[in-house]
Design an enzyme around this catalytic site. Structure first.
Site, PDB file in Angstrom:
ATOM      1  CE  LYS A  12      -1.361   1.516   4.025  1.00  0.00           C
ATOM      2  NZ  LYS A  12      -0.348   3.016   3.720  1.00  0.00           N
ATOM      3  N   PRO A  97       9.338  -5.161   3.213  1.00  0.00           N
ATOM      4  CG  PRO A  97      10.180  -3.210   2.930  1.00  0.00           C
ATOM      5  CD  PRO A  97       9.786  -4.292   2.077  1.00  0.00           C
ATOM      6  N   GLY A 101       6.042   1.551   6.283  1.00  0.00           N
ATOM      7  CA  GLY A 101       5.102   2.431   5.653  1.00  0.00           C
ATOM      8  C   GLY A 101       4.470   2.441   4.501  1.00  0.00           C
ATOM      9  N   GLY A 103       2.243  -0.708   4.699  1.00  0.00           N
ATOM     10  CA  GLY A 103       1.013  -1.556   4.998  1.00  0.00           C
ATOM     11  C   GLY A 103       1.212  -3.062   4.721  1.00  0.00           C
ATOM     12  CB  SER A 106      -2.425  -3.191   7.235  1.00  0.00           C
ATOM     13  OG  SER A 106      -2.068  -2.599   8.261  1.00  0.00           O
ATOM     14  CG  ASP A 139      -2.639   1.747   7.068  1.00  0.00           C
ATOM     15  OD1 ASP A 139      -3.554   2.770   7.192  1.00  0.00           O
ATOM     16  OD2 ASP A 139      -1.524   1.599   7.216  1.00  0.00           O
TER      17      ASP A 139
END
Length: 287
Positions: A12, A97, A101, A103, A106, A139
């Site tokens: 994301k 990774p 940042g 997501g 999520s 998220d």
């Protein structure tokens, strides 16, 4: 014997991220245009009597396979809300990774909910599926149906899917984790305080990159203070041939750059890999 079900858990990317302010309850109100990459993790579900998870792949060591893994958390939350929910063993191939940042966790959780919904004949609009997504993490709802769209508030307010043109991108993570709570803390907003800045521009398919340039990621400055390698990654991408925009995604440390075609995208990825062979670098496309 039931056949395994499989799905992709795409990365994301927050193309924009405006922090409107901090609410009285302490949560931050956001406005963000989200798109999804063609790269991601892969998740497979083998139907069975018990819920279990096995993890492999390049970044498996950092993902964890215990009870705190979001795949298991989302599955348990759905099982609590749907009597007799059929379960099974998840096999997660982890490539993205972690704490990056983009997501990853999520998207993995949302993929688990998609597979369980498919196995049990539930639409993704089912209230139990939506509630399990919301309770798993901020998220997860936007990752449930991975299409470009605006997300607002704390993440649960989702706009309609947007038919954006294909964006060619390079994703770069300098292999340093950045914890989201630390970035919001460094932003320094007190409950009830608003963040000054221009309103989010309207997003239209025509002139999309110009609109993105007029927007921003308000978490980028505090993340740069916490982890200077983000600035180095942005600088490398910004100097690649054909770069239209370089920006951080989410709370970092992953950054992205946009290009007009796959050729310049691949060339840019090679240049960054050459300069920093120890970093995670991926040429991809976003929709």
């Amino acid at each position: 014997m039931p056949q395994p079900l499989a799905t992709r858990a795409p990365a994301k990317i927050n193309l924009t991220l405006h922090v409107l302010g901090r609410r009285a309850d302490g949560y931050h109100a956001l406005e963000s245009l989200v798109a999804f990459a063609s790269t991601g993790d892969d998740l497979r579900l083998e139907p069975g009597a018990a819920l279990a998870l096995a993890v492999d792949g390049p970044t498996a060591a950092l993902a964890g396979s215990g009870a705190d893994n979001l795949v298991l958390k989302a599955s348990r939350l759905l099982a609590e809300r749907v009597e007799g929910l059929r379960l099974g063993t998840f096999h997660l191939t982890k490539r993205l990774p972690v704490a990056a940042g983009i997501g990853g966790g999520s998207s993995d959780a949302a993929a688990a909910l998609r597979l369980l919904a498919r196995l049990n004949g539930l639409p993704l609009s089912h209230p139990a599926v939506r509630e399990a997504a919301r309770l798993t993490g901020a998220d997860v709802p936007v990752c449930l149906e991975p299409r470009a769209r605006m997300m607002r508030g704390t993440g649960a307010e989702l706009g309609a899917a947007l038919d954006l043109p294909r964006l060619f991108a390079v994703l770069v993570n300098p292999r340093v984790p950045v914890e989201t709570p630390a970035v919001f803390k460094a932003l320094g907003l007190q409950p009830g305080q608003r963040l000054a800045g221009e309103v989010h521009p309207a997003i239209e398919p025509r002139g999309l990159i110009d609109a993105l340039r007029a927007a921003r990621n308000d978490l980028e400055p505090p993340a740069l203070r916490l982890q200077p390698l983000i600035g180095e990654a942005l600088g490398l991408l910004g100097r690649t041939t054909g770069c239209r925009l370089a920006r951080m995604s989410g709370s970092g440390a992953t950054v992205f750059s946009l290009y007009d075609g796959c050729g310049t995208t691949a060339e840019a990825a090679r240049a960054v890999k050459h300069a920093r062979p120890d970093w995670w670098v991926k040429a991809t496309s976003l929709r």
